[in-house]
Design a protein around this motif. Structure first.
Motif, PDB file in Angstrom:
ATOM      1  N   ALA A   7      63.245  77.825  19.746  1.00 39.51           N
ATOM      2  CA  ALA A   7      63.796  76.530  19.339  1.00 39.51           C
ATOM      3  C   ALA A   7      63.735  76.358  17.827  1.00 39.51           C
ATOM      4  O   ALA A   7      64.611  75.707  17.229  1.00 39.51           O
ATOM      5  CB  ALA A   7      63.052  75.395  20.037  1.00 39.51           C
ATOM      6  N   GLU A   8      62.716  76.926  17.195  1.00 35.32           N
ATOM      7  CA  GLU A   8      62.589  76.820  15.744  1.00 35.32           C
ATOM      8  C   GLU A   8      63.756  77.516  15.040  1.00 35.32           C
ATOM      9  O   GLU A   8      64.205  77.074  13.980  1.00 35.32           O
ATOM     10  CB  GLU A   8      61.257  77.421  15.281  1.00 35.32           C
ATOM     11  N   GLU A  66      64.218  73.089  26.634  1.00 34.23           N
ATOM     12  CA  GLU A  66      64.400  71.652  26.390  1.00 34.23           C
ATOM     13  C   GLU A  66      64.417  71.362  24.888  1.00 34.23           C
ATOM     14  O   GLU A  66      65.206  70.531  24.407  1.00 34.23           O
ATOM     15  CB  GLU A  66      63.279  70.872  27.072  1.00 34.23           C
ATOM     16  N   LYS A  67      63.574  72.054  24.140  1.00 30.42           N
ATOM     17  CA  LYS A  67      63.543  71.874  22.686  1.00 30.42           C
ATOM     18  C   LYS A  67      64.841  72.378  22.048  1.00 30.42           C
ATOM     19  O   LYS A  67      65.320  71.802  21.076  1.00 30.42           O
ATOM     20  CB  LYS A  67      62.344  72.617  22.099  1.00 30.42           C
ATOM     21  N   LYS A 101      60.157  74.555  28.685  1.00 28.27           N
ATOM     22  CA  LYS A 101      59.950  73.599  27.594  1.00 28.27           C
ATOM     23  C   LYS A 101      60.646  74.051  26.317  1.00 28.27           C
ATOM     24  O   LYS A 101      61.129  73.222  25.536  1.00 28.27           O
ATOM     25  CB  LYS A 101      58.459  73.385  27.360  1.00 28.27           C
ATOM     26  N   VAL A 102      60.706  75.359  26.097  1.00 29.95           N
ATOM     27  CA  VAL A 102      61.426  75.879  24.928  1.00 29.95           C
ATOM     28  C   VAL A 102      62.910  75.573  25.072  1.00 29.95           C
ATOM     29  O   VAL A 102      63.571  75.174  24.109  1.00 29.95           O
ATOM     30  CB  VAL A 102      61.199  77.392  24.777  1.00 29.95           C
ATOM     31  N   SER A 149      67.487  69.810  22.504  1.00 27.42           N
ATOM     32  CA  SER A 149      67.263  68.725  21.556  1.00 27.42           C
ATOM     33  C   SER A 149      67.748  69.108  20.163  1.00 27.42           C
ATOM     34  O   SER A 149      68.377  68.300  19.462  1.00 27.42           O
ATOM     35  CB  SER A 149      65.774  68.377  21.514  1.00 27.42           C
ATOM     36  N   ALA A 150      67.474  70.361  19.757  1.00 26.55           N
ATOM     37  CA  ALA A 150      67.898  70.834  18.438  1.00 26.55           C
ATOM     38  C   ALA A 150      69.417  70.886  18.340  1.00 26.55           C
ATOM     39  O   ALA A 150      70.000  70.494  17.315  1.00 26.55           O
ATOM     40  CB  ALA A 150      67.305  72.215  18.163  1.00 26.55           C
TER      41      ALA A 150
END
Length: 350
Positions: free
Chosen positions: A338-339, A211-212, A208-209, A215-216
């Motif tokens: 992702a952040e 995938e984020k 999931k990370v 997206s980023a």
């Protein structure tokens, strides 16, 4: 950094002295190999959890009592027969092991201050750069996780890889990982989650990370413009230029920017205001090499704040200089990777 009075401190010989006393010749480091690319277990059930090329644990829970064999990032075959008593010698590794569903009996000091590892339940084994090997052995671990990267921080000249012989002599399995990028973290977590049998946590904290991150990158990509970027770390002794081999550099590259240090490698050996000004990057990213961003800003200002040539660069005049915090760019962000992409992406879209 917050001090933890509850942390147990074991009196022991320094790592360098204990290693010297062992009189065991250390083996040369093998070539780096993707951990999880060569993984097996002692039973058919646990073999189903074998890590694939991506490092992902592919099947249901493995039997925790069964042996698990894999190749670490220094090319060593490692067999973990039990993971009830684990020591992690980097804060980010301690955090990653817990994210994989594992428990700890020992960790390096940075695990408590930077990754909120519970010091009332986990013993400190010294700084990651100066481990107390006797304290590690006294905890009777059945698995020790260490870094295979020697980056100059080991001022004593002793890297974690130097502990291998002493730990093997004590009958303790040790694995070395080299983690700089998200792909490195993904590979390591594939091994950890295969050992613990927690595919669900791999999905939560890796898949999931990832995938984020995609997206980023899609949201903040600057590939169409390919702007030039200068990345510098701000230390008390000055500025150090970073190329794309570091975490921040890899993120910037993924976002489509061009790192000027990749094109001008001379900047890496000796920071030169003149060379940096001549490169005239579109963006400047300043990495806080300190927990206190204000302190890092002070270091940056001391070096370039009063320099008229630096102040005349387009990136500086037009406000395209960004200070990136230590939590996302100095320490490995693990499940929050992702952040880091989002923060870098926003900085490159000013």
């Amino acid at each position: 950094m917050k001090q933890h009075s509850s942390r147990r401190r074991l009196l022991a010989l320094p790592l360098a002295a204990l290693l010297a006393a062992s009189l065991v010749a250390l083996p040369a480091c093998g070539s780096a190999s993707g951990a999880g690319n060569d993984v097996s277990t002692s039973t058919a059930t646990s073999a189903n959890a074998k890590s694939g090329k991506s490092g992902k644990a592919k099947s249901g829970k493995a039997e925790k009592s069964k042996a698990y064999t894999f190749t670490d990032d220094l090319g060593r075959k490692v067999t973990v027969k039990s993971h009830k008593r684990v020591v992690a010698c980097m804060g980010s590794f301690a955090d990653a092991w817990q994210l994989a569903g594992g428990t700890l009996v020992g960790a390096s000091d940075d695990a408590f201050g930077h990754y909120a590892v519970d010091s009332s339940k986990v013993s400190g084994v010294g700084r990651s750069t100066s481990l107390n090997l006797e304290s590690i052995i006294a905890l009777k671990p059945d698995f020790v996780i260490m870094t295979g990267i020697s980056d100059g921080k080991h001022t004593t000249g002793v890297s974690q890889a130097d502990a291998e012989s002493a730990l093997k002599e004590a009958g303790i399995p040790v694995a070395f990982f080299k983690v700089t990028t998200f792909d490195d973290y993904k590979r390591m977590m594939g091994v950890f989650c295969a050992i613990t049998g927690r595919d669900d946590l791999y999905k939560k904290n890796v898949t999931k990370v990832g995938e984020k991150i995609k997206s980023a990158v899609s949201t903040y990509s600057v590939k169409s413009k390919s702007p030039s970027v200068l990345i510098v770390s701000a230390f008390s002794k000055g500025l150090v230029v970073q190329n794309s081999s570091g975490m921040a550099g890899a993120i910037v590259k993924d976002l489509g920017a061009v790192n000027v240090a990749d094109e001008h490698p001379s900047l890496l050996s000796d920071f030169s205001l003149e060379a940096a000004v001549e490169a005239n990057p579109d963006y400047v990213l300043v990495l806080a090499a300190s927990d206190d961003t204000a302190t890092a800003q002070k270091y940056y200002d001391q070096v370039v704040g009063s320099n008229s040539a630096w102040q005349g660069m387009d990136a500086v005049k037009e406000g395209r200089v960004t200070m990136l915090d230590a939590a996302h760019f100095l320490y490995k962000p693990n499940a929050d990777w992702a952040e880091s992409y989002v923060l870098a992406g926003k900085a490159l879209n000013k």
